[in-house]
Design an enzyme around this catalytic site. Structure first.
Site, PDB file in Angstrom:
ATOM      1  N   ASP A 199       0.778  -1.250   0.000  1.00 21.85           N
ATOM      2  CA  ASP A 199       0.000   0.000   0.000  1.00 21.85           C
ATOM      3  C   ASP A 199       0.810   1.302   0.000  1.00 21.85           C
ATOM      4  O   ASP A 199       1.797   1.410   0.722  1.00 21.85           O
ATOM      5  CB  ASP A 199      -0.859   0.110   1.268  1.00 21.85           C
ATOM      6  N   GLU A 239     -10.497  -2.305   4.532  1.00 18.53           N
ATOM      7  CA  GLU A 239      -9.155  -1.773   4.793  1.00 18.53           C
ATOM      8  C   GLU A 239      -9.045  -0.366   4.183  1.00 18.53           C
ATOM      9  O   GLU A 239      -9.823   0.012   3.300  1.00 18.53           O
ATOM     10  CB  GLU A 239      -8.095  -2.681   4.154  1.00 18.53           C
TER      11      GLU A 239
HETATM   12  C1  FRU Z   1      -3.978  -3.507   2.716  1.00 19.27           C
HETATM   13  C2  FRU Z   1      -3.339  -3.956   4.016  1.00 19.27           C
HETATM   14  C3  FRU Z   1      -3.688  -3.006   5.135  1.00 19.27           C
HETATM   15  C4  FRU Z   1      -2.558  -3.205   6.096  1.00 19.27           C
HETATM   16  C5  FRU Z   1      -1.384  -3.434   5.176  1.00 19.27           C
HETATM   17  C6  FRU Z   1      -0.371  -4.403   5.701  1.00 19.27           C
HETATM   18  O1  FRU Z   1      -3.350  -3.998   1.587  1.00 19.27           O
HETATM   19  O2  FRU Z   1      -3.733  -5.288   4.315  1.00 19.27           O
HETATM   20  O3  FRU Z   1      -4.957  -3.220   5.712  1.00 19.27           O
HETATM   21  O4  FRU Z   1      -2.356  -2.110   6.937  1.00 19.27           O
HETATM   22  O5  FRU Z   1      -1.915  -3.919   3.963  1.00 19.27           O
HETATM   23  O6  FRU Z   1       0.757  -4.437   4.889  1.00 19.27           O
END
Ligand code: FRU
Length: 500
Positions: free
Chosen positions: A28, A205
């Site tokens: 992300d 998320e």
């Molecule tokens: C989204 C996610 C978020 C988390 C991160 C962990 O892709 O799963 O919810 O904070 O990636 O790397």
């Protein structure tokens, strides 16, 4: 703080128009904030390997959102302490409400999730007093503890003038939780959004909440983004949005139907830049160009993960209600290289190759505008291919109101059961009366398709052994298709400007 690039960024599959880290795993985008002439991009990063693990915040900077310079890691995981650094945001604390600033300069504050080895997720902050170059953890983390909720993460915070508070949206299982604060340190919960809107099995998320002007009116509306995994329209992870109203006490959606930010498989966890509005009216989004179904397997080395192009968001009134549109930022024109190849008024009744003379550039922006009177029932196929029998097919089916993509023969190195081979499709949503045009941006291992107005977006990765150096355009299932024009604009690599 530009640092020289690790040259040459020319490995097989290496994106040339999109940011990717020199080495190792990235997911992300995090902490996107604009301050003092610099766009900051932080990101989920594993500095030790090409698979997801041991999350840190990597860091890159840009002065134009196109050319990126990788910086030293900004936030390090604390496996013995509160844990790994998961997703979150960053902002400029202009009034130093946190008291963490120094010498009269506003501090930059990062607000993120600490996720421990045992899976406990809490919210923490870090701050920078040198314009984002170095970061210190706040001494009394976490600022939002948690003992009950398993998935409790990805805070996005903005200053809300009307309620005179910082507002945080936070993903918690299948709802978005709302918190508020006066100082970014003491937070109180006030609202849950989403219970009746979770339509599938996915966990929510990376939320984001912001206001947008409604194009062509004096109205403003709020947009809430939520990424979910799985449950996307083409399998795996994807991002949906709600249009509605936020009054400082709650968010109320105007609709119950599911709307997707991007119908393609490879745009996830996208959120928007903070503090750009100080200078302009732009709302700029960046997503992670992959899908949790196969992200850990894509055949790239020595890195894994790339971002989408930055996109500018707007809200457009349509017969289907107010829809979120996205277009590539106009700064992409900085990469225009040489004159475009233009063909006007073409009646296609057999496959035609483009360009008709010379080579197809590896990186390009293609714009195809269909002629309006000839629209109904027209079906146009774009086929990118090479002599090694690798190909990507895009069908624009204006009879079925659908775009379909087949990347089966552009899936080099991937397992057949990983979800990459599925035939992909997306609805065509065009509010232009009779006019339909598309823009397609081709990088070494991705395609991003935008309709004229940006209402239908489709982002997809592909992997080939050899460059797709031929393009054919043809009618399919119909006799002919009339094109207003077709333009191929060659693009240059974002890495080519780098100093040695
Ligand atoms: C989204 C996610 C978020 C988390 C991160 C962990 O892709 O799963 O919810 O904070 O990636 O790397």
């Amino acid at each position: 703080m530009n640092r020289p690039h690790e040259l040459p960024y020319a490995e097989k599959h290496r994106p040339q128009l999109h940011f990717s880290p020199a080495r190792n795993w990235m997911n992300d985008p995090n902490g996107m904030v604009y301050y003092d002439g610099t766009y900051h991009l932080f990101y989920q990063y594993n500095p030790a390997d090409k698979v997801w693990n041991d999350m840190h915040w990597g860091h890159a900077t840009s002065s134009d959102l196109i050319h990126w310079y990788e910086q030293p890691i900004a936030l390090h995981s604390e496996p013995e302490g509160l844990g790994y650094i998961f997703s979150g945001c960053a902002l400029v604390d202009w009034r130093n409400s946190s008291g963490l600033g120094q010498d009269g300069r506003p501090p930059l504050i990062a607000i993120f999730t600490h996720s421990s080895d045992s899976g406990v997720q809490v919210q923490s902050i870090a701050y920078s007093n040198d314009a984002g170059e170095t970061w210190a953890m706040y001494d009394n983390n976490p600022v939002i503890p948690n003992h009950e909720i398993t998935h409790f993460r990805d805070p996005k915070v903005f200053w809300n003038e009307e309620s005179a508070h910082w507002i945080m949206v936070l993903a918690a299982d299948k709802v978005v939780k709302f918190y508020r604060s006066k100082n970014l340190i003491d937070w109180s919960f006030f609202y849950d959004f989403g219970e009746k809107f979770s339509v599938n099995d996915g966990v929510w998320e990376c939320p984001d909440l912001f206001v947008l002007d409604v194009t062509g009116t004096s109205e403003k509306k709020w947009v809430l983004l939520v990424s979910l995994n799985p449950g996307g329209p083409n399998g795996g992870s994807a991002t949906r949005y709600f249009v509605g109203h936020f009054d400082g006490e709650g968010f109320y959606a105007d609709h119950t139907d599911v709307r997707w930010l991007d119908y393609g498989p490879d745009n996830y966890a996208g959120v928007t830049w903070s503090d750009v509005l100080q200078n302009s009216n732009r709302r700029i989004l960046l997503g992670w160009m992959s899908n949790w179904q196969y992200a850990n397997q894509v055949p790239t080395d020595p890195w894994r993960g790339a971002m989408t192009l930055p996109r500018e968001l707007s809200l457009i009134p349509t017969d289907l209600g107010l829809l979120l549109a996205a277009k590539p930022i106009p700064e992409i024109e900085l990469l225009y290289q040489g004159a475009p190849i233009i063909h006007e008024r073409l009646l296609l009744n057999e496959p035609i190759s483009f360009p008709q003379q010379g080579e197809l550039p590896e990186l390009f922006e293609l714009v195809v505008a269909l002629e309006s009177p000839a629209l109904a029932g027209r079906k146009l196929r774009l086929r990118l291919f090479n002599d090694a029998d690798e190909q990507l097919i895009f069908d624009i089916d204006l009879a079925a109101n659908e775009v379909r993509m087949d990347r089966e023969r552009a899936s080099f190195g991937l397992d057949e059961d990983c979800g990459f081979f599925t035939k992909l499709n997306a609805p065509i949503i065009a509010s232009e009366a009779g006019q339909y045009s598309i823009k397609l941006i081709k990088d070494v291992s991705s395609l991003e398709l935008f309709t004229g107005e940006g209402l239908g977006i489709f982002s997809a990765l592909y992997f080939v052994e050899n460059q797709l150096n031929k393009l054919e355009i043809m009618p399919f299932d119909c006799e002919e298709v009339a094109l207003e024009n077709i333009t191929i604009q060659p693009l240059s690599s974002i890495w080519r400007h780098c100093e040695s």
